[in-house]
Design an enzyme around this catalytic site. Structure first.
Site, short mmCIF file in Angstrom:
data_model
loop_
_atom_site.label_atom_id
_atom_site.label_comp_id
_atom_site.label_asym_id
_atom_site.label_seq_id
_atom_site.Cartn_x
_atom_site.Cartn_y
_atom_site.Cartn_z
N ASP A 242 0.84 -1.21 0.00
CA ASP A 242 0.00 0.00 0.00
C ASP A 242 0.87 1.26 0.00
O ASP A 242 0.59 2.23 -0.71
CB ASP A 242 -0.92 0.00 1.23
CG ASP A 242 -1.87 -1.19 1.21
OD1 ASP A 242 -2.27 -1.59 0.10
OD2 ASP A 242 -2.18 -1.72 2.29
N ASN A 266 9.74 2.48 -3.74
CA ASN A 266 10.51 1.43 -3.05
C ASN A 266 11.08 1.95 -1.73
O ASN A 266 11.13 1.24 -0.73
CB ASN A 266 11.66 0.95 -3.93
CG ASN A 266 11.22 -0.07 -4.96
OD1 ASN A 266 10.17 -0.70 -4.81
ND2 ASN A 266 12.00 -0.22 -6.02
#
Ligand code: RIB
Ligand code: NA
Length: 290
Positions: A242, A266
């Site tokens: 999420d 990331n």
């Protein structure tokens, strides 16, 4: 400030940790029990708000104590809640999470999230029309995801479809989405296990396959690009996906390239897994340093 609308689930996560995950018919002793805000839609809304976006959540809660906690948590994180209408005589969504042996397993009970219907989303059109990007996941009815895809295409508003948890999606919805971000497991179900390099080429700059600690992959029209993830001490991976999706949406709406947005995503996801709870560890913009 980018403007994001999230259409999706909002739940309370009931988390137990144990040394061992019980087998069918087995009972084990747990170590702790915690309740924290969760639900994929809510997690993405909170993650995007912490990263500095103006976020409107379009969802439902039950008329119970959990529903109040969910709304309070949105307010505490600066997420706009005018399209979070309670459902009467209904419980809020809950996720029953076991953290054991270094990973989670989750049973989701939809509750009020089942009432995020196409008609309900239509009633929130105002928030969708003004958004720079719309985020949707799959803890709401399938027809709502379809409706959202058609609406965003009609309004020419970018749509990020996070196809989690896994379920089969019609080709039309895949065509209509601007970005689609399956993990490896969801990828297999969606594309029937077809060779991913071939499928990535079919959906350049749209299909992004996430591979946890191995990073994310997409095809840029020219070549396949792998964007590596960051290695961090893992406390709880719940909600990492999420955080990744929300951060990607924020960065892409700010005008970054897909590759840059994936690096940002990331990094945000890696910070999120260093703390307990789906929303624990989701970084603020200041913590992202850029
Ligand atoms: O993506 C993580 C979320 O999935 C958890 O917060 C839990 O609610 C489950 O639905
Ligand atoms: Na976390």
């Amino acid at each position: 400030m980018v403007n994001i609308a999230v259409i999706g689930s909002a739940s309370i996560d009931l988390v137990v940790s144990a040394n061992k995950r019980p087998q069918a018919g087995e009972t084990v002793l747990g170590k702790s029990f915690t309740t924290v805000p969760g639900g994929k839609g809510a997690n993405q809304a909170v993650a995007a708000a912490r990263l500095g976006a103006k976020v409107t959540m379009i969802g439902r809660v039950g008329d119970d104590e959990y529903g109040k906690q969910i709304l309070n948590n949105f307010r505490a994180n600066g997420v706009l809640t005018q399209f979070m209408e309670p459902v009467t005589d209904c419980s809020s969504g809950t996720a029953h999470i076991i953290l054991a042996e270094g990973d989670n397993s989750i049973v989701v009970v939809q509750g009020a999230n089942d009432y995020v219907t196409p008609a309900y989303v239509k009633g929130a059109s105002q928030a969708i029309e003004t958004a720079d990007i719309v985020l949707v996941q799959q803890e709401i009815p399938e027809e709502t995801v379809e409706y959202t895809a058609k609406l965003c295409a009609k309004l020419r508003i970018p749509l990020l479809l996070n196809p989690a948890p896994a379920r089969v999606i019609g080709d039309e919805v895949i065509e209509l989405a601007t970005y689609i971000t399956p993990n490896e497991h969801e990828y297999k179900l969606l594309f029937k296990g077809d060779d991913s390099s071939t499928v990535l080429k079919k959906y350049p700059n749209k299909l992004i396959i996430t591979e946890g600690k191995n990073g994310a992959r997409f095809y840029n029209g020219n070549e396949e690009v792998v964007v590596p993830s960051f290695s961090v001490p893992i406390v709880d991976t719940t909600g990492a996906g999420d955080t990744f999706n929300a951060a990607f949406a924020v960065a892409i709406s700010e005008g970054r390239s897909i590759e840059e947005a994936l690096i940002f995503a990331n990094r945000a996801a890696s910070l999120s897994i260093t703390k307990f709870g789906a929303q624990g560890g989701m970084p603020t913009r200041a913590e992202m340093k850029g």
